[in-house]
Design an enzyme around this catalytic site. Structure first.
Site, PDB file in Angstrom:
ATOM      1  N   SER A 140       0.763  -1.201   0.026  1.00 45.93           N
ATOM      2  CA  SER A 140      -0.048  -0.044  -0.042  1.00 45.93           C
ATOM      3  C   SER A 140       0.922   1.270   0.187  1.00 45.93           C
ATOM      4  O   SER A 140       1.601   1.400   0.886  1.00 45.93           O
ATOM      5  CB  SER A 140      -0.837   0.130   1.426  1.00 45.93           C
ATOM      6  OG  SER A 140      -1.645   1.129   1.254  1.00 45.93           O
ATOM      7  N   LYS A 166      -0.913  -0.740  -4.725  1.00 44.11           N
ATOM      8  CA  LYS A 166      -2.064  -0.028  -4.299  1.00 44.11           C
ATOM      9  C   LYS A 166      -1.828   1.263  -4.090  1.00 44.11           C
ATOM     10  O   LYS A 166      -0.884   1.796  -3.039  1.00 44.11           O
ATOM     11  CB  LYS A 166      -2.690  -0.841  -2.927  1.00 44.11           C
ATOM     12  CG  LYS A 166      -3.785  -0.094  -2.328  1.00 44.11           C
ATOM     13  CD  LYS A 166      -4.457  -0.899  -1.206  1.00 44.11           C
ATOM     14  CE  LYS A 166      -4.753  -0.255   0.119  1.00 44.11           C
ATOM     15  NZ  LYS A 166      -5.548  -1.122   1.023  1.00 44.11           N
ATOM     16  N   LEU A 167      -2.381   2.384  -4.561  1.00 42.97           N
ATOM     17  CA  LEU A 167      -2.208   3.644  -4.432  1.00 42.97           C
ATOM     18  C   LEU A 167      -3.348   4.328  -3.569  1.00 42.97           C
ATOM     19  O   LEU A 167      -4.500   4.049  -3.871  1.00 42.97           O
ATOM     20  CB  LEU A 167      -2.244   4.355  -5.682  1.00 42.97           C
ATOM     21  CG  LEU A 167      -1.199   3.800  -6.763  1.00 42.97           C
ATOM     22  CD1 LEU A 167      -1.534   4.547  -8.036  1.00 42.97           C
ATOM     23  CD2 LEU A 167       0.147   3.850  -6.526  1.00 42.97           C
ATOM     24  N   LYS A 168      -3.001   5.008  -2.649  1.00 37.88           N
ATOM     25  CA  LYS A 168      -3.995   5.918  -1.929  1.00 37.88           C
ATOM     26  C   LYS A 168      -4.303   7.017  -2.785  1.00 37.88           C
ATOM     27  O   LYS A 168      -3.527   7.610  -3.365  1.00 37.88           O
ATOM     28  CB  LYS A 168      -3.400   6.411  -0.616  1.00 37.88           C
ATOM     29  CG  LYS A 168      -2.968   5.415   0.613  1.00 37.88           C
ATOM     30  CD  LYS A 168      -4.217   4.707   0.899  1.00 37.88           C
ATOM     31  CE  LYS A 168      -4.045   3.697   2.079  1.00 37.88           C
ATOM     32  NZ  LYS A 168      -5.295   2.875   2.388  1.00 37.88           N
ATOM     33  N   ASP A 194      -6.965   2.872  -3.250  1.00 42.12           N
ATOM     34  CA  ASP A 194      -7.669   2.933  -1.985  1.00 42.12           C
ATOM     35  C   ASP A 194      -8.070   4.435  -1.633  1.00 42.12           C
ATOM     36  O   ASP A 194      -7.094   4.991  -1.632  1.00 42.12           O
ATOM     37  CB  ASP A 194      -6.912   2.226  -0.924  1.00 42.12           C
ATOM     38  CG  ASP A 194      -7.721   2.039   0.361  1.00 42.12           C
ATOM     39  OD1 ASP A 194      -7.226   1.662   1.326  1.00 42.12           O
ATOM     40  OD2 ASP A 194      -8.759   2.571   0.377  1.00 42.12           O
ATOM     41  N   GLU A 219     -11.089   0.592  -3.997  1.00 45.85           N
ATOM     42  CA  GLU A 219     -11.326   0.224  -2.623  1.00 45.85           C
ATOM     43  C   GLU A 219     -12.069   1.490  -1.842  1.00 45.85           C
ATOM     44  O   GLU A 219     -11.447   2.649  -1.944  1.00 45.85           O
ATOM     45  CB  GLU A 219      -9.788  -0.233  -2.058  1.00 45.85           C
ATOM     46  CG  GLU A 219     -10.146  -0.686  -0.484  1.00 45.85           C
ATOM     47  CD  GLU A 219      -8.884  -1.173   0.008  1.00 45.85           C
ATOM     48  OE1 GLU A 219      -7.795  -1.257  -0.614  1.00 45.85           O
ATOM     49  OE2 GLU A 219      -8.792  -1.095   1.492  1.00 45.85           O
ATOM     50  N   ASP A 244     -13.735  -2.183   2.211  1.00 41.07           N
ATOM     51  CA  ASP A 244     -12.779  -2.079   3.567  1.00 41.07           C
ATOM     52  C   ASP A 244     -13.649  -1.741   4.662  1.00 41.07           C
ATOM     53  O   ASP A 244     -14.115  -2.721   5.521  1.00 41.07           O
ATOM     54  CB  ASP A 244     -11.450  -1.458   3.105  1.00 41.07           C
ATOM     55  CG  ASP A 244     -10.670  -1.450   4.241  1.00 41.07           C
ATOM     56  OD1 ASP A 244      -9.676  -0.941   4.041  1.00 41.07           O
ATOM     57  OD2 ASP A 244     -10.863  -1.776   5.418  1.00 41.07           O
ATOM     58  N   LYS A 268     -10.000  -7.846   6.857  1.00 43.05           N
ATOM     59  CA  LYS A 268      -8.972  -7.501   7.772  1.00 43.05           C
ATOM     60  C   LYS A 268      -9.565  -7.893   9.131  1.00 43.05           C
ATOM     61  O   LYS A 268     -10.667  -7.793   9.578  1.00 43.05           O
ATOM     62  CB  LYS A 268      -9.217  -5.993   8.013  1.00 43.05           C
ATOM     63  CG  LYS A 268      -8.362  -5.339   6.880  1.00 43.05           C
ATOM     64  CD  LYS A 268      -8.151  -3.877   7.032  1.00 43.05           C
ATOM     65  CE  LYS A 268      -7.716  -3.069   6.066  1.00 43.05           C
ATOM     66  NZ  LYS A 268      -7.779  -1.498   6.136  1.00 43.05           N
ATOM     67  N   GLY A 296      -4.502  -4.883   5.437  1.00 40.93           N
ATOM     68  CA  GLY A 296      -3.404  -4.703   6.462  1.00 40.93           C
ATOM     69  C   GLY A 296      -3.864  -3.209   7.311  1.00 40.93           C
ATOM     70  O   GLY A 296      -4.311  -2.314   6.801  1.00 40.93           O
TER      71      GLY A 296
HETATM   72  C1  NPQ Z   1      -1.998  -0.623   4.605  1.00 43.17           C
HETATM   73  C2  NPQ Z   1      -3.412   0.257   4.581  1.00 43.17           C
HETATM   74  O1  NPQ Z   1      -3.521   1.054   3.589  1.00 43.17           O
HETATM   75  N1  NPQ Z   1      -4.154   0.236   5.540  1.00 43.17           N
HETATM   76  C3  NPQ Z   1      -5.436   0.592   5.691  1.00 43.17           C
HETATM   77  C4  NPQ Z   1      -5.252   2.222   5.831  1.00 43.17           C
HETATM   78  C5  NPQ Z   1      -4.514   2.422   7.115  1.00 43.17           C
HETATM   79  C6  NPQ Z   1      -3.817   3.859   6.960  1.00 43.17           C
HETATM   80  C7  NPQ Z   1      -3.149   3.997   8.066  1.00 43.17           C
HETATM   81  C8  NPQ Z   1      -2.924   3.240   9.362  1.00 43.17           C
HETATM   82  C9  NPQ Z   1      -2.139   3.592  10.521  1.00 43.17           C
HETATM   83  C10 NPQ Z   1      -2.255   2.872  11.690  1.00 43.17           C
HETATM   84  C11 NPQ Z   1      -2.987   1.936  11.648  1.00 43.17           C
HETATM   85  C12 NPQ Z   1      -3.724   1.398  10.746  1.00 43.17           C
HETATM   86  C13 NPQ Z   1      -3.896   2.173   9.478  1.00 43.17           C
HETATM   87  C14 NPQ Z   1      -4.536   1.702   8.433  1.00 43.17           C
HETATM   88  C15 NPQ Z   1      -6.410   0.421   4.538  1.00 43.17           C
HETATM   89  O2  NPQ Z   1      -6.299  -0.514   3.757  1.00 43.17           O
HETATM   90  O3  NPQ Z   1      -7.339   1.285   4.251  1.00 43.17           O
HETATM   91 MG    MG Z   2      -8.416   0.091   2.958  1.00 45.40          MG
END
Ligand code: NPQ
Ligand code: MG
Length: 374
Positions: A140, A166-168, A194, A219, A244, A268, A296
């Site tokens: 991510s 995966k791009l935010k 995402d 996402e 998600d 998750k 994650g």
């Molecule tokens: C890997 C990924 O993008 N995770 C989350 C977003 C996310 C982002 C930042 C976080 C900081 C601390 C704990 C959980 C977190 C979850 C998601 O899929 O949307």
């Molecule tokens: Mg997500």
């Protein structure tokens, strides 16, 4: 088993780099670990570890670290201490009278499950019937200061061998960013985005522009509660919608599938109330022809290892966000960090979740602990 003691370890883990999403920038991970000691009926007590994935602030979901710790101490732990015969399979039912708090509940069920499996000398993968030895590892990528920087960061992860990018995204940092990554790395790249709930149905025309980039999925474009709106958006997009934040339980997964709000689900375990609920959602999705992948929450090696086993189930047909420990942390709290090599991570085969906490590293990152007695 009988629960003898619970210790909540309050950790502050510095991130190797700031991680920016549509809901803000994180530079450290606040994590609560649950250490349970159990009387397994013979010999020494057995220790089981769980991890609460709630963030420090309620920006991803309604839960947050201090709230989770309080609901564990005040409402959830007493129920487990009172149980004469405790098993992982009965934790969710025992805790059901407390409404909500899936991340807090998941951490406790995880500790019971780890101890139960260790007592029987079984790995979580064996318990699940997982036969794979490795699972694909995606990564991510946070929002970057510029598109050039984004392309550089993505290139670094691809050089490292990650199987999927995966791009935010967020409104205004989406179309151009995806176009530049596609242009830089070609059409073969497994690519998804995402939004962390940053858009509304009014953005449908903008989101439709993502259809030209051959993404695996989009996402959580809309809000956690917007199942009907996601279904309306899905009818306007070619790209599959993956949920998600909305999938907070097996019931929510059933509703999302029935409403056509998701054709892919990011599972998750922490978000859905535990690894057993995660397994139920996997089975439900598979029965409905809905693909799942393992998301994650910047887990430490404990959750990361458990996720790697879960992702070995047959319905996990898309690469998950089970990156190597070094994606987020310079030092993991487990003795053998989870490593990604050749686009995969190994499915742990040791007893329980198959990892050992390093007490020295734990001590280094711990800012407090609470002993909860019977
Ligand atoms: C890997 C990924 O993008 N995770 C989350 C977003 C996310 C982002 C930042 C976080 C900081 C601390 C704990 C959980 C977190 C979850 C998601 O899929 O949307
Ligand atoms: Mg997500």
């Amino acid at each position: 088993m009988k629960l003898l003691s619970l210790t909540l370890h309050d950790l502050r883990l510095p991130l190797v780099a700031p991680f920016t999403t549509s809901f803000g920038t994180q530079t450290e991970r606040r994590a609560y670990l649950v250490e349970g000691r159990f009387d397994v009926g013979s010999g020494e007590p057995v220790t089981g570890w769980g991890e609460c994935v709630a963030m420090a602030e309620p920006l991803y979901s309604a839960e947050y670290a201090d709230g989770a710790a309080q609901v564990i101490e005040r409402w959830l732990a007493p129920v487990l201490f009172a149980a004469d015969e405790l098993s992982a399979e009965t934790v969710a039912e025992r805790l059901a009278p407390v409404v909500g708090h899936p991340m807090a509940k998941a951490a406790l069920e995880m500790a019971v499950l780890d101890a139960q499996l260790r007592a029987g000398g079984r790995s979580f993968a064996d318990h699940l019937g997982v036969t794979r030895d490795t699972v694909p590892s995606g990564v991510s990528v946070g929002l970057q200061p510029s598109t050039d920087e984004l392309v550089r960061v993505v290139g670094g992860y691809l050089d490292a061998g990650y199987a999927r990018i995966k791009l935010k995204i967020k409104p205004g940092v989406d179309i151009d960013a995806v176009r530049e990554v596609r242009r830089a790395f070609g059409d073969e790249l497994l690519l998804q985005v995402d939004a962390n709930a940053a858009y509304t149905l009014a953005d449908a025309a903008r989101l439709r522009r993502l259809d030209e980039f051959g993404l695996l999925l989009i996402e959580q474009p809309l809000g956690e509660a917007d199942l009907r709106q996601h279904a309306a958006l899905a009818r306007q997009l070619d790209t599959p919608i993956c949920l998600d934040e909305s999938i907070v339980s097996a019931q929510a997964a059933a509703d999302a599938i029935a409403l056509g709000a998701a054709s892919v689900i990011n599972i998750k375990p922490g978000r859905v109330g535990g690894y057993l609920a995660a397994r139920q959602i996997h089975d439900l999705a598979r029965a409905n022809g809905v693909a799942v992948w393992c998301g994650g929450m910047l887990e430490t090696g404990i959750g990361r290892a458990a996720n790697a086993a879960l992702a070995g189930l047959p319905g996990f047909t898309l690469p998950g966000d089970i990156s190597g420990s070094d994606r987020f942390y310079a030092t993991d709290i487990i003795t053998e960090p989870i490593t990604m090599s050749g686009g995969v991570v190994a499915v742990p085969r040791g007893p329980g979740f198959g990892v050992e906490v390093d007490p020295d590293v734990l001590g280094r990152f711990r800012v407090g602990s609470r002993e909860l007695a019977r």
